[in-house]
Design an enzyme around this catalytic site. Structure first.
Site, PDB file in Angstrom:
ATOM      1  N   THR A 144       0.890  -0.774  -0.191  1.00 13.48           N
ATOM      2  CA  THR A 144      -0.012   0.133   0.331  1.00 13.48           C
ATOM      3  C   THR A 144       0.658   1.561  -0.173  1.00 13.48           C
ATOM      4  OG1 THR A 144      -1.402  -0.920   1.167  1.00 13.48           O
ATOM      5  CG2 THR A 144      -1.861   1.242   1.291  1.00 13.48           C
TER       6      THR A 144
ATOM      7  N   ARG B 120     -13.905  -8.420  -0.755  1.00 17.20           N
ATOM      8  CA  ARG B 120     -13.039  -7.749   0.592  1.00 17.20           C
ATOM      9  C   ARG B 120     -12.570  -5.964   0.122  1.00 17.20           C
ATOM     10  NH1 ARG B 120      -8.483  -6.003   1.957  1.00 17.20           N
ATOM     11  NH2 ARG B 120      -7.265  -6.450   4.275  1.00 17.20           N
TER      12      ARG B 120
ATOM     13  N   GLY C 101     -10.471  -3.388   2.421  1.00 20.88           N
ATOM     14  CA  GLY C 101      -8.842  -3.475   3.629  1.00 20.88           C
ATOM     15  C   GLY C 101     -10.119  -2.099   4.333  1.00 20.88           C
ATOM     16  N   ASP C 102      -8.641  -1.630   5.301  1.00 23.85           N
ATOM     17  CA  ASP C 102      -8.246  -0.070   6.093  1.00 23.85           C
ATOM     18  C   ASP C 102      -8.464   0.676   5.571  1.00 23.85           C
ATOM     19  OD1 ASP C 102      -5.666  -1.383   5.215  1.00 23.85           O
ATOM     20  OD2 ASP C 102      -5.341   0.277   7.227  1.00 23.85           O
TER      21      ASP C 102
ATOM     22  N   THR D 174      -0.263   0.840   6.804  1.00 19.29           N
ATOM     23  CA  THR D 174      -0.112  -0.031   6.258  1.00 19.29           C
ATOM     24  C   THR D 174       0.209  -1.966   6.473  1.00 19.29           C
ATOM     25  OG1 THR D 174       1.002  -1.354   4.063  1.00 19.29           O
ATOM     26  CG2 THR D 174       2.203   0.426   5.829  1.00 19.29           C
ATOM     27  N   GLY D 175      -0.492  -2.744   6.048  1.00 19.54           N
ATOM     28  CA  GLY D 175      -0.474  -4.103   6.666  1.00 19.54           C
ATOM     29  C   GLY D 175      -1.871  -5.074   6.630  1.00 19.54           C
TER      30      GLY D 175
ATOM     31  N   GLY E  57      -4.936  -5.249   6.564  1.00 18.60           N
ATOM     32  CA  GLY E  57      -5.950  -4.493   7.138  1.00 18.60           C
ATOM     33  C   GLY E  57      -7.505  -5.444   7.854  1.00 18.60           C
TER      34      GLY E  57
HETATM   35  N1  ASP Z   1      -3.855  -2.588   4.339  1.00 21.82           N
HETATM   36  C1  ASP Z   1      -4.171  -3.067   2.783  1.00 21.82           C
HETATM   37  C2  ASP Z   1      -4.843  -3.764   3.279  1.00 21.82           C
HETATM   38  O1  ASP Z   1      -5.251  -4.336   4.091  1.00 21.82           O
HETATM   39  C3  ASP Z   1      -2.554  -3.628   2.388  1.00 21.82           C
HETATM   40  C4  ASP Z   1      -1.592  -3.404   2.940  1.00 21.82           C
HETATM   41  O2  ASP Z   1      -1.154  -2.687   3.188  1.00 21.82           O
HETATM   42  O3  ASP Z   1       0.114  -3.747   2.049  1.00 21.82           O
HETATM   43  O4  ASP Z   1      -6.126  -4.212   2.689  1.00 21.82           O
END
Ligand code: ASP
Length: 336
Positions: free
Chosen positions: A203, A231, A233-234, A253-254, A256
């Protein structure tokens, strides 16, 4: 008497332009947390140059007196156009082999926010999020409706194939293969539980403080590779992956799902406001303590009114960098 007023007016104008030119401003950018593996020196330099390009573009806007919200939008657009990252061109693929993109932007000066989720045809999803914020009465739009609104708002529309990259496609193929092998070997673990998430991140996001003391944040992503069933994410969830007010601006980022459950971005602001914590302590508590306790991982970038910047992550790497009007600047991938 008239001359006294003119002099006072001139002095006020001179003072406010001096205050503007000497005011602190800064921008920080991330290109995703995860495990970048052992990148060669050359590859590290390529990633850092990409992050630097986004930082410089945002910084340029801020240095000319532009707003934090314009700076973060520009920085994120640059990373969306860069196929190295999981946002815009280069986004990861869903289980069905599509690119479904999420993005959000928030202006801390007025608490306005905009977000889009699951869009497949908007070249720069952050521009659609911006359009939702500036040109609609809503905060979040999804799917076909969001695409239609983006088109009507003048955002650039592309064929879904525009987002294709071999590396994201190959990552999906590896995930599908692993899933099949796992299914054959064991029935124990749920197929919906990703356990090799190293390749699923990337992200992009930016946070900024402008010369007027206003904060803003923006985040854009393809989500997690092999995601299913629409789906989301966050990143586009205001308060979870993206947040800005008059205290701080945060982009996450991570994994989500965990960021949503912990409402990570807003929790950083709350810790500062209600517990008197510093930005750095608040961000570290969320990323290094709360997140791993639940089993999640990832990182964030944050900035406050004093141009303090924090960039904690509990993964092996996070592409990141910043630049302050004080001259301080850095771009990193791994831990120190
Ligand atoms: N946070 C993002 C998600 O879960 C993924 C990412 O940060 O790479 O969609």
């Amino acid at each position: 008497m008239k001359y006294i007023f003119i002099c006072a007016g001139l002095l006020t104008a001179a003072f406010s332009s001096f205050a503007q030119s000497s005011a602190l401003f800064a921008i920080a950018v991330h290109g995703g947390a995860g495990d970048a593996g052992n990148l060669s020196e050359v590859k590290q330099a390529i990633y850092k140059a990409s992050v630097q390009r986004a930082i410089d573009a945002g910084y340029d806007i801020l240095s000319k007196g532009g707003t934090a919200v314009d700076a973060v939008a520009k920085a994120v657009m640059i990373l969306e156009d860069d196929s190295l990252f999981n946002a815009g061109k280069g986004a990861v693929f869903t289980h069905e082999g599509k690119n479904e993109l999420d993005a959000a932007i928030m202006d801390g000066s007025n608490m306005k926010a905009g977000a889009v989720a699951g869009v497949t045809t908007v070249k720069n999803p952050v521009t659609a999020a911006r359009a939702v914020m500036d040109k609609s009465m809503h905060v979040m739009m999804a799917g076909k409706g969001a695409e239609k609104f983006a088109e009507q708002s003048g955002c650039e529309i592309v064929e879904p194939s525009y987002f294709f990259t071999h590396h994201s496609w190959d990552a999906l193929q590896r995930a599908l293969k692993q899933e099949t092998e796992k299914k054959e070997n064991s029935k124990k673990k749920s197929m919906l539980q990703p356990d090799n998430y190293d390749e699923k991140y990337g992200t992009v996001g930016a946070v900024a403080l402008d010369k007027n003391g206003n904060l803003a944040a923006a985040t854009s992503t393809g989500g997690m590779s092999n995601k299913r069933f629409g789906r989301i994410g966050d990143a586009p969830v205001i308060g979870a992956g993206t947040y800005a007010n008059d205290i701080c601006a945060v982009s996450c980022t991570g994994w989500g799902e965990y960021f949503i459950r912990l409402v990570v971005a807003k929790s950083v602001s709350d810790r500062i406001e209600f517990k008197g914590m510093s930005l750095n302590d608040a961000a570290n508590e969320m990323i290094m303590q709360k997140l791993p306790v639940l089993g999640g991982d990832g990182g964030m970038i944050g900035i406050d009114k004093q141009a303090n910047i924090t960039m904690p992550f509990n993964t092996r790497s996070m592409f990141r960098g910043y630049k302050k009007s004080t001259g301080e600047t850095d771009a990193k991938i791994y831990k120190d």
